[in-house]
Every structure is written in C-alpha cells, then in structure tokens.
Design a protein around this motif. Structure first.
Motif, PDB file in Angstrom:
ATOM      1  N   PRO A  81      17.073   2.544  -7.156  1.00 43.65           N
ATOM      2  CA  PRO A  81      17.972   2.601  -5.932  1.00 43.65           C
ATOM      3  C   PRO A  81      17.405   2.761  -4.650  1.00 43.65           C
ATOM      4  N   LEU A  82      17.703   2.053  -3.569  1.00 45.82           N
ATOM      5  CA  LEU A  82      16.866   2.377  -2.331  1.00 45.82           C
ATOM      6  C   LEU A  82      17.045   3.677  -1.851  1.00 45.82           C
ATOM      7  N   PRO A  83      15.954   4.090  -1.309  1.00 43.14           N
ATOM      8  CA  PRO A  83      16.072   5.820  -0.836  1.00 43.14           C
ATOM      9  C   PRO A  83      16.905   5.901   0.461  1.00 43.14           C
ATOM     10  N   ALA A  84      17.396   6.821   0.778  1.00 39.50           N
ATOM     11  CA  ALA A  84      18.218   7.410   1.846  1.00 39.50           C
ATOM     12  C   ALA A  84      17.514   6.873   3.107  1.00 39.50           C
ATOM     13  N   GLN A  85      16.230   7.269   3.243  1.00 39.56           N
ATOM     14  CA  GLN A  85      15.384   7.113   4.446  1.00 39.56           C
ATOM     15  C   GLN A  85      14.065   6.694   3.948  1.00 39.56           C
ATOM     16  N   VAL A  86      13.620   5.611   4.900  1.00 39.89           N
ATOM     17  CA  VAL A  86      12.387   5.281   4.451  1.00 39.89           C
ATOM     18  C   VAL A  86      11.655   4.853   5.979  1.00 39.89           C
ATOM     19  N   SER A  87      10.653   5.284   6.235  1.00 44.44           N
ATOM     20  CA  SER A  87       9.779   4.823   7.386  1.00 44.44           C
ATOM     21  C   SER A  87       8.399   4.489   7.063  1.00 44.44           C
ATOM     22  N   LEU A  88       8.097   3.163   7.357  1.00 47.35           N
ATOM     23  CA  LEU A  88       6.727   2.436   6.997  1.00 47.35           C
ATOM     24  C   LEU A  88       5.753   2.921   8.090  1.00 47.35           C
ATOM     25  N   GLY A  89       4.665   3.044   7.621  1.00 46.90           N
ATOM     26  CA  GLY A  89       3.465   3.390   8.669  1.00 46.90           C
ATOM     27  C   GLY A  89       2.268   2.196   8.549  1.00 46.90           C
ATOM     28  N   GLN A  90       1.106   2.364   8.988  1.00 41.82           N
ATOM     29  CA  GLN A  90       0.087   1.629   8.992  1.00 41.82           C
ATOM     30  C   GLN A  90      -0.855   1.791   7.737  1.00 41.82           C
ATOM     31  N   GLY A  91      -1.497   0.871   7.331  1.00 42.72           N
ATOM     32  CA  GLY A  91      -2.252   0.812   6.200  1.00 42.72           C
ATOM     33  C   GLY A  91      -1.620   1.334   4.901  1.00 42.72           C
ATOM     34  N   GLY A  92      -2.302   2.146   4.202  1.00 40.89           N
ATOM     35  CA  GLY A  92      -1.853   2.294   2.879  1.00 40.89           C
ATOM     36  C   GLY A  92      -2.849   3.193   2.139  1.00 40.89           C
ATOM     37  N   TYR A  93      -2.728   3.407   0.611  1.00 39.92           N
ATOM     38  CA  TYR A  93      -3.461   4.228  -0.179  1.00 39.92           C
ATOM     39  C   TYR A  93      -3.632   3.351  -1.444  1.00 39.92           C
ATOM     40  N   ALA A  94      -5.275   3.269  -1.606  1.00 35.73           N
ATOM     41  CA  ALA A  94      -5.809   2.431  -2.858  1.00 35.73           C
ATOM     42  C   ALA A  94      -5.708   3.426  -3.984  1.00 35.73           C
ATOM     43  N   ILE A  95      -4.939   2.976  -5.139  1.00 30.82           N
ATOM     44  CA  ILE A  95      -4.830   3.683  -6.527  1.00 30.82           C
ATOM     45  C   ILE A  95      -5.862   3.098  -7.497  1.00 30.82           C
ATOM     46  N   SER A  96      -6.797   3.634  -8.089  1.00 29.89           N
ATOM     47  CA  SER A  96      -7.513   2.994  -9.085  1.00 29.89           C
ATOM     48  C   SER A  96      -7.602   4.095 -10.346  1.00 29.89           C
ATOM     49  N   ALA A  97      -8.475   3.437 -11.110  1.00 34.33           N
ATOM     50  CA  ALA A  97      -8.410   4.250 -12.454  1.00 34.33           C
ATOM     51  C   ALA A  97      -9.019   5.587 -12.129  1.00 34.33           C
ATOM     52  N   ALA A  98      -9.896   5.638 -11.034  1.00 34.52           N
ATOM     53  CA  ALA A  98     -10.249   7.302 -10.590  1.00 34.52           C
ATOM     54  C   ALA A  98      -9.432   8.131 -10.145  1.00 34.52           C
ATOM     55  N   ALA A  99      -8.225   7.778  -9.916  1.00 31.42           N
ATOM     56  CA  ALA A  99      -7.298   8.624  -9.123  1.00 31.42           C
ATOM     57  C   ALA A  99      -6.890   9.727 -10.060  1.00 31.42           C
ATOM     58  N   VAL A 100      -6.295  10.977  -9.644  1.00 29.97           N
ATOM     59  CA  VAL A 100      -6.040  11.970 -10.462  1.00 29.97           C
ATOM     60  C   VAL A 100      -4.694  12.564  -9.740  1.00 29.97           C
ATOM     61  N   ILE A 101      -3.837  12.959 -10.794  1.00 27.23           N
ATOM     62  CA  ILE A 101      -2.668  13.599 -10.262  1.00 27.23           C
ATOM     63  C   ILE A 101      -2.650  14.841 -10.409  1.00 27.23           C
TER      64      ILE A 101
END
Length: 774
Positions: A36-56
């Motif tokens: 479901p749509l979040p209560a509040q969303v603000s969009l910014g510039q650019g983004g974050y690229a996630i690849s197989a090298a990413a870690v949690i």
C-alpha cells in the motif's frame, strides 16, 4: 478465451505522484511503485544503484533488524535474483549500503511505522518496533522490484515516513468448506505480509467440516472433518490440521508479524461438531457432516454439559493461538431447534431469558466471560448484536456496515468486513472465463473505494473502528488457484484502504502501481486475476443476412488502451488502438488486450471468432435470471471439483433463464447444453420459496417461451431421465416459425427434490447457419 499472460512493468507518471501531494523533485521521473502507498513520500534527485555486490548491514544483537534483513534478502533472491549477504556490523549505523536498524528515537512514533531513506550512498530503514522494520523491508523490496527484470536495479532517492491507518488489516480464509494444505496457507500468509496485512482470520469449523484437532475430543476430526460429496458415491472429502501443523502455521505467521485469529463457530453452524458428539446438540440425533452450503438447522445445546464442552475446546484453542481475539462466529443461527426443545425452553425460563435471541446473547456472553478469565477477547459476527450485545464482545460487521455503526455507538470495538464489497468469493467481472463464485460482481474499483469509518460516527465513536478485513469464503472456491484469483489484486486495494491515509488514496495512481505488482506476483507463482484489464467483446448484426457485424470492445478500467488484431496475430504495442466499434464481414476473428502507457500488456489476450453460428449461440453472460435478471451463483459441475471444470450460472430458488433480444427470423431449431448440478443448499426458512413447476415427464422438461415466461410456447424438450449431479446433457427441438426479435424465457420443470438443472449454452439454427462455413 484469453491466452497466456505477458510481462508487465511499472508505469507511474510524475503527474500521478502529484495527485497524492507527494513532494516530488523536478528532476525525478517517477514515484515508487509501493502497495500500500506510504503515508508520506518525498522524492529527491538521483538514486542508489544496487548490484550483486551490495550488502545488508545490521548491528550486532539487533534481532528485529536481523530478521527483517534476512526476510528481505530471501525475497530479493527469489524474485530479483540478487543474493545479498546480511552482515552484522558494529558500524552499521554509519556505513553506506543497505542498513536496517532498530531506533527508539525514530521520527515515526506510531506502532508498526518506519522511516526509509535512499540517497546516492545507500538505503537506511529505521523503526521503533520489529513490525516497523519488517514493513520497511517490504517497502524496500518493492523499490528493488519495479519490473520483471533480474539483477542490478536503481532505486530513486527518496524519504518515506510510513505507518498504518488501522491496527486490524485482515484477511479471512474459510478452511471449513474446503480444506487447504498447510503449504497453501503459508503461501497466502507470505502474500499477506507483502501487503502489510497483519490479521489472518482462520475459519476452522462449520457445518461442512471441523478442521482443528482437539485432543480431548478426537471425534471432532475423526468424524467431523469428513463428508461424503453429493453425487459421488462412497468417497470421503475433507481433512484437518493437527496441533503440530497449527503451531507451525501460527509461528510462520508470527515471523511475518501476522496474528492468527481462529474462528470456532457457535451456537450455529455446528452440524459437524454435533455429527461427532450428538449429546452437545439439541435433538440428540446424530446428523451426517453437512454437504449443504448456506444455513443449516443444527445448534449447540445450552445445558452446562455443552457449555463445559465448548470451554474445554476453547482451552485447547487458546493453547494453540496466542491471539488476543478469539472469534466465535454467532452468525446465521436459526433458532428452530431451540424453539422446539422442551429442555431448552425450560432452561430459558430458569434463567429468566425472554426469547431465543436473548438466549444467544447469554450463550455468547458465557464464552466471552470464559475467554476474559484467560486474558482473551471475544469477537463475533454482527448477529451477536441481536438480543443485546454482550458487554465483553467486539463485533465484526458482515451484513453491510450498519452492525459496525450500531456497535461502535454502543462502545464496542468493531472490524468492518461487509458483504458484498469485501466478500472476495464474489466474482470480479461478468466475463465468460471467470471461475465459480457469487455473481454479485465486486470490481477492483469497488474494493478500493471502500471506507471503513462511517460519517455517521463521531470522532470518539470512530476510535472503536479497529480496521477492515476481506473474506474468502470457499463454498465455490475449491482449489488454490481459485483462491488466488479471487484475492489478487483486490487484496492490494483492501491493503491500501486499511493502511494508507484516506486523503492520500487515489484510484488512478493505484492502477498505475499495479503493473509492477503483477510482475512480482508472477515471480512468486501467484495466479492473480486480470479481470479489471481484460477485454470484453460484444457483437451486433448490421443487416438481415447477418454477413456484417459491429463489435464493441471494452475493459473495466477505461483509462487503459485497447489494441486489437483481425488477421490471426496477437496484438502488440503497435497494433491498432481501439477507439470506435469495429465493423467487419463475417467470419472474423478478433484478438485484443489492454496496454499501459509505456506499451506493457496488462491482461491476457482475449480472442473470439464471430460467424453465423457463434452469433446464434448464447452462453454465460447472455443467460440472465428471470424475472429480475439475478442468477446469484456460478457453480462448478461438482461441488468439490479441484481441477478446472465447467461452471454454470444458477438461481437456486428458480431454475429459469432469460435470453434477451434474440432474432428468430428463419430459425428452425433450438439446442440446449446443460448439466445436472448438486442441489446442496441449506435454505432454512427460504426452502418453501423454491419455485416448482408442473412437468409432463418423470425428469421434467426445458420449456422455451417467447417474450415472457407466460408467453407463447416455442419449444419443449424432455430432460434425460436419471440425471445425477455432475452429468451433462444435450436436448434439442424444432421451433415453429415466429419471426422478429424476442426475449426467450427458458425454465425447467424438473422436480425440485432432485438435482438442479443447469444451462451452459443455447444455440439456434436456421438453414442459413447450417450452410455457413465452419
């Protein structure tokens, strides 16, 4: 028919995000496809690229974060093909990458809320409780699965502050009418979690089956879990959940922040229990486990022996289910057996109870008091309001919304689950390829428009609205694919109605977020319905010789683009767009589907051939009920069929169909295909209303009348003798010359004590149609 599903991907324009009042940066191109749509969303510039090298990353000892992270990692591996390791890292709070952490000072203070931030350095999820971290992880997964692609993905920069509107966001599954395997239950629980739903209402007992193992009373499952299907000889149908299986399912749900609320029906819907232990019934008789859907007469007794029996059952129920609420049903308990019982009437006098409705209130209150002694709360369907709602009870309103309004005004907590809007056994469209269910169509749009808080409630009264819940009753949903078809994507609409602030919900925006969700469904093997986007085709003759036809195409969602072909190929994004009816010379085959703005197909392809024969053939949609056009049910050939089977639109009260505006010029004969269907319906006080008609043969006839059911007789066709449920038939007759255009009334004179007559197709023939090219 419609062909195989095609790939979908997200499409959500900046303008749609603006509809929500989202803070959208001028350089952003699209708002996130989160449902479901979040209560509040603000969009910014650019983004974050996630690849197989990413870690949690999670902090050491942060168990809630670790569990949410591992669930996210598993989802990504299964749906995106990204296998991201989860690392316990003391520097997780400052490190880049994907960070999930518990934070007692997180800016969202509401329970189950979370904060999710994405920038060029990474993604961070924080929350004050474990549920919030889990739901933040679900939103992160959706951000990382915006389409059906595999591998690396770019997530837009944004800030989300999110929390649920209601504490009760539920789905009910009826396992009493048809038994589902534990693995099927778990798949549904996973899907609920991914929609941020948190209450699984599990309907476990009814007239047609007792599905929960109770150690103290083994016959409840030895006898009560099995029935003999109508028309199926000596075979048994059923099943039950062992206590070990229940504990496993409850733990599986809890790991996904879902509470399982069991329903043990009382005082009505008790036939399976009474079949196992006749002494807890009213009459002392031992009935079979019921094969009849609807309302059956068997009630629990009201003596202390029966009360103790049910208290003992509740002891084991509470042992298995740690939920605060225990559901006790309370619905559709017709009081005939209580009224006819001298012992029950004497009990009422001894208790000073004025009538049977008040006796039900007393009965429910005995259960409520017992549950309260054990720290639990009783909830029941809105019939428990009749005779005076017990002080301890909460109310689930299913007969519309009035029960919830009444209960909230009396100070009782309520859950909104009204029929027909949130009854997902109602069909989603009138298309011919919809499976069995109830014919009161409830579209995706009607579910999305549902509002749980009535304007009739004051602000103080509205606080008693715990939330909303959809129900999947399974009388006519006999297989897992049918349950999934009924649930999805209407469950998305329910999830948004229960989670998202009312003023942030916009249907057009919701529709734009569905393609990405459809891609996720396909990745998880969920057989969702595309009914809202499927193309419906209607044809009309243009001349007397019927060699010209005008075909109209339509979809429920008018905002999408319909594209079609007439040359035998499948429509693609470059195929002609439909704007006005198609005029063609017979024969012609039309294929069509709908497309999103970016050219993504939204539904399976509908293909239909139009020629002289098909134009003179009437099935499903054309077979309306008479006299009012309401048939009520779409039933399978056999009540317990688990594989795809023919379906029939019927009115259990009146075996009568109307076909409107039929050209009869040059018609010489009529053919009708149909089936004998099980008459397995508990009609209670309405049984006398079933229409019986005089017949001229032992098995009865199908009579065809012109214009009205009292109009001139056009044909009479004896039905085959010895019809048994599940058998099909074909009958035919000559039709006297009438000419012109007429409504046809077709009714059955078969005895109403035996199988029910079903119709699948009515075909008219003329010398011209017989000579037509196949």
């Amino acid at each position: 028919m419609r062909c195989a599903k095609r790939g979908l991907k997200a499409t959500m324009a900046l303008a749609l995000a603006s509809l929500l009042g989202l803070a959208v940066d001028a350089h952003a191109t699209a708002a996130p496809s989160i449902i479901p749509l979040p209560a509040q969303v603000s969009l910014g510039q650019g983004g974050y690229a996630i690849s197989a090298a990413a870690v949690i990353h999670v902090a050491p000892g942060d168990r809630a974060a670790s569990e949410a992270a591992r669930y996210l990692a598993d989802l990504l591996a299964r749906t995106r093909g990204l296998s991201l390791p989860v690392i316990e890292d003391a520097a997780a709070t400052t490190r880049g990458g994907i960070v999930i952490r518990s934070d007692a000072s997180a800016s969202v203070t509401q329970a189950e809320g979370y904060v999710l931030d994405v920038d060029a350095q990474g993604m961070r999820i924080t929350a004050r409780d474990a549920a919030g971290l889990f739901y933040g992880a679900i939103s992160a997964w959706q951000l990382m699965t915006p389409d059906a692609a595999k591998g690396a993905v770019s997530v837009p920069s944004l800030h989300i502050a999110d929390w649920p509107r209601f504490a009760w966001r539920g789905l009910m599954l009826d396992s009493a009418r048809h038994f589902q395997q534990p693995a099927e239950i778990k798949q549904l629980l996973d899907a609920m979690a991914q929609h941020k739903l948190n209450v699984f209402h599990w309907h476990l007992t009814d007239d047609q089956g007792w599905r929960l193992e109770i150690r103290r009373y083994p016959k409840l499952t030895q006898v009560g879990a099995w029935r003999r299907p109508p028309g199926d000889g000596d075979s048994k149908y059923g099943g039950y959940y062992t206590q070990a299986e229940v504990k496993d399912i409850v733990a599986y749900a809890a790991a996904r922040h879902i509470t399982v609320v069991p329903e043990i029906d009382m005082p009505g819907h008790a036939q399976a229990a009474v079949a196992a232990y006749p002494d807890i019934g009213v009459t002392g008789e031992q009935p079979p486990v019921s094969i009849n859907w609807g309302v059956n007469p068997y009630l629990f007794n009201v003596d202390e022996h029966t009360i103790d029996f049910l208290h003992n059952v509740l002891d084991e129920v509470m042992e298995l289910f740690p939920s605060t609420f225990i559901h006790v049903g309370g619905d559709e308990a017709i009081k005939d057996q209580w009224k006819a019982s001298a012992a029950v009437q004497a009990r009422m006098r001894a208790l000073g109870i004025k009538d049977e409705n008040a006796l039900q209130s007393w009965f429910i209150e005995r259960m409520g008091q017992y549950l309260a002694q054990h720290g639990r709360r009783l909830i029941g369907w809105d019939e428990i309001l009749e005779g005076g709602v017990p002080p301890s009870a909460s109310v689930m309103s299913w007969r519309g919304t009035q029960g919830a309004i009444d209960a909230a005004k009396l100070g009782h907590d309520v859950v909104l689950s009204p029929a027909p809007t949130l009854y997902f056994d109602n069909l989603q469209s009138h298309l011919d390829d919809e499976p069995s269910g109830r014919l009161g169509v409830q579209t995706l749009a009607s579910v999305y428009a549902f509002e749980a808080v009535s304007p009739k409630l004051s602000a103080a009264q509205a606080k008693h609205v715990l939330g909303a819940q959809a129900n999947i009753w399974t009388e006519y949903l006999t297989a897992p694919w049918q349950i999934q078809h009924a649930a999805f994507p209407r469950l998305d609409a329910l999830a948004e109605a229960a989670w998202t602030p009312a003023n942030a919900r916009h249907y057009d925006n919701f529709i734009a977020r569905l393609p990405a969700q459809f891609a996720r469904y396909r990745g998880m093997g969920i057989d969702y319905a595309d009914s809202a986007f499927a193309v419906d085709m209607r044809a009309q003759r243009l001349n007397e010789t019927a060699d010209k036809v005008r075909v109209t195409l339509a979809a429920q969602e008018s905002s999408v683009t319909i594209r079609y072909t007439t040359d035998g190929t499948m429509p693609v994004a470059s195929s002609p767009a439909y704007h006005e009816p198609i005029e063609a010379t017979l024969p012609v085959t039309i294929s069509a589907t709908t497309f999103a703005a970016d050219g993504t197909p939204l539904a399976r392809v509908s293909t239909q051939r139009f020629d002289a024969r098909t134009l003179a053939s009437y099935g499903d949609r054309a077979l309306e009920g008479c006299p009012k056009g309401d048939l009520g049910l779409r039933v399978p050939l056999l009540p317990d069929a688990t594989s795809p089977a023919p379906v029939y639109n019927v009115d259990v009260m009146n075996s009568c169909w109307r076909v409107a505006k039929v050209p009869l010029d040059d018609v010489s004969s009529i053919d009708i295909d149909g089936a004998w269907l099980a008459r397995n319906y508990g009609l209670a006080h309405d049984a006398s209303k079933v229409v019986a008609r005089a017949s001229h043969t032992a098995a009865g006839e199908l009579e065809v009348h012109l214009d009205t059911c009292d109009g001139p007789l056009a044909a009479s066709m004896p039905l085959p003798a010895k019809g048994v449920p599940g058998s099909t038939y074909h009958v035919a007759a000559s039709v006297a010359a009438h000419g012109g255009t007429h409504d046809l009334c077709i009714f059955s004179t078969a005895p109403i004590q035996g199988p029910m007559t079903g119709l699948s197709r009515v075909s008219l023939s003329s010398p011209a149609s017989l000579r037509a090219t196949p």
